[in-house]
Design a protein around this motif. Structure first.
Motif, mmCIF file in Angstrom:
data_model
loop_
_atom_site.group_PDB
_atom_site.id
_atom_site.type_symbol
_atom_site.label_atom_id
_atom_site.label_comp_id
_atom_site.label_asym_id
_atom_site.label_seq_id
_atom_site.Cartn_x
_atom_site.Cartn_y
_atom_site.Cartn_z
ATOM 1 N N ARG A 74 6.108 -0.370 -10.410
ATOM 2 C CA ARG A 74 5.019 -0.007 -9.500
ATOM 3 C C ARG A 74 5.417 -0.317 -8.062
ATOM 4 N N TYR A 126 3.872 -0.070 -3.911
ATOM 5 C CA TYR A 126 2.656 0.016 -3.100
ATOM 6 C C TYR A 126 3.026 0.075 -1.618
ATOM 7 N N ASP A 175 4.342 -3.674 -13.892
ATOM 8 C CA ASP A 175 3.077 -3.450 -14.602
ATOM 9 C C ASP A 175 1.899 -4.166 -13.962
ATOM 10 N N GLY A 176 1.913 -4.333 -12.643
ATOM 11 C CA GLY A 176 0.785 -4.933 -11.944
ATOM 12 C C GLY A 176 0.807 -6.443 -11.902
ATOM 13 N N TYR A 177 1.907 -7.049 -12.366
ATOM 14 C CA TYR A 177 2.021 -8.504 -12.311
ATOM 15 C C TYR A 177 3.069 -8.909 -11.295
ATOM 16 N N TYR A 183 2.983 -9.202 -7.407
ATOM 17 C CA TYR A 183 3.201 -8.354 -6.237
ATOM 18 C C TYR A 183 4.169 -9.057 -5.296
ATOM 19 N N ARG A 234 -9.494 -9.352 -11.485
ATOM 20 C CA ARG A 234 -8.281 -9.306 -12.294
ATOM 21 C C ARG A 234 -7.337 -10.446 -11.889
ATOM 22 N N PHE A 265 -5.066 -13.938 -5.333
ATOM 23 C CA PHE A 265 -3.715 -14.215 -4.858
ATOM 24 C C PHE A 265 -3.754 -14.972 -3.538
ATOM 25 N N TYR A 298 -1.059 -15.868 -0.327
ATOM 26 C CA TYR A 298 0.222 -15.597 0.289
ATOM 27 C C TYR A 298 0.331 -16.394 1.580
ATOM 28 N N TYR A 349 -6.325 -16.543 -12.273
ATOM 29 C CA TYR A 349 -6.923 -15.480 -13.065
ATOM 30 C C TYR A 349 -8.339 -15.770 -13.532
ATOM 31 N N GLU A 394 -7.738 -8.830 -6.548
ATOM 32 C CA GLU A 394 -7.532 -7.578 -7.255
ATOM 33 C C GLU A 394 -8.689 -7.420 -8.222
ATOM 34 N N ASN A 419 -5.062 -2.310 -9.530
ATOM 35 C CA ASN A 419 -3.827 -1.808 -8.922
ATOM 36 C C ASN A 419 -3.800 -1.857 -7.412
#
Lengths: 112, 112
Positions: free
Chosen positions: A31, A33, A97-99, A101, B31, B34, B36, B51, B91, B98
């Motif tokens: 993926r 972005y 797979d979306g894990y 980033y 989902r 995060f 950063y 999560y 997310e 996504n």
């Protein structure tokens, strides 16, 4: 693995010109972005690819913007007829797979 | 629409003075949350993903925690090299997930 690579790091262009940026993701990531970040703001989502398919586009992505990911590897982001409001940092990220980033260092665009 | 709000906008600490950064989020089905770190002119550097409510993660002087509405980034005995902008992103499940929705960041300055 050198992480997510973006080129060029900086781009200065005149208003009305077209520009193209390149992103090379982490090799095993499927993926990819694109985000845009202006000064003092957090990154904003533009679009994402799963392999070579572009699956989602933000309404921020006007018809002057186009992104491609041929063969599901590197990606390009093109801006046609640039405007001063396009000046920003363009960030690329990739994930498996979306894990996880992982972001690149970005391309700083200045439109004069 | 997913929303993320960070506070304070800026924080000045003396070396060794512990503090916390706040991230409030509103998403349709979280989902992942995060954190950063971003240095000037560079892309965001991954710190943590949380999560579920009650989850905690630690890395050196940083500890991230998550509730159903907020996340905190606790900085214990910070050093000048911890100076950076800290970004929070959520997310959600809207549109299949996504994409990350970022806050505007907390700019941290740690002084000797």
């Amino acid at each position: 693995d050198t992480g997510v690579s973006q080129n060029p790091r900086h781009k200065i262009t005149k208003r009305g010109q077209n520009v193209t940026f390149r992103c090379d993701p982490i090799s095993e990531h499927n993926r990819l972005y694109w985000y845009r970040q202006t000064l003092g703001q957090g990154p904003e989502f533009l679009t994402y690819f799963q392999n070579e398919a572009q699956l989602e586009k933000s309404r921020l992505l006007s018809d002057r913007f186009s992104a491609e990911r041929p063969k599901g590897s590197f990606s390009t982001l093109e801006i046609q007829r640039t405007e001063q409001g396009d000046s920003a940092m363009y960030l690329c990220a990739s994930s498996l797979d979306g894990y996880g980033y992982t972001f690149g260092s970005g391309t700083r665009l200045t439109v004069v | 629409e997913d929303q993320v709000t960070q506070s304070p906008e800026a924080l000045r600490l003396q070396e060794g003075e512990s503090s916390s950064l706040n991230c409030s989020y509103t998403v349709s089905g979280l989902r992942g949350l995060f954190w950063y770190r971003q240095d000037p002119g560079k892309g965001p550097e991954f710190l943590f993903t949380l999560y579920s409510a009650g989850e905690e993660k630690e890395k050196e002087r940083l500890k991230a925690t998550l509730t159903k509405k907020e996340s905190f980034l606790h900085i214990t005995a910070p050093k000048p090299e911890d100076s950076a902008t800290y970004l929070c992103a959520a997310e959600g499940l809207t549109g299949g997930g996504n994409k990350l929705t970022f806050g505007t960041g907390t700019q941290l300055k740690v002084e000797l």
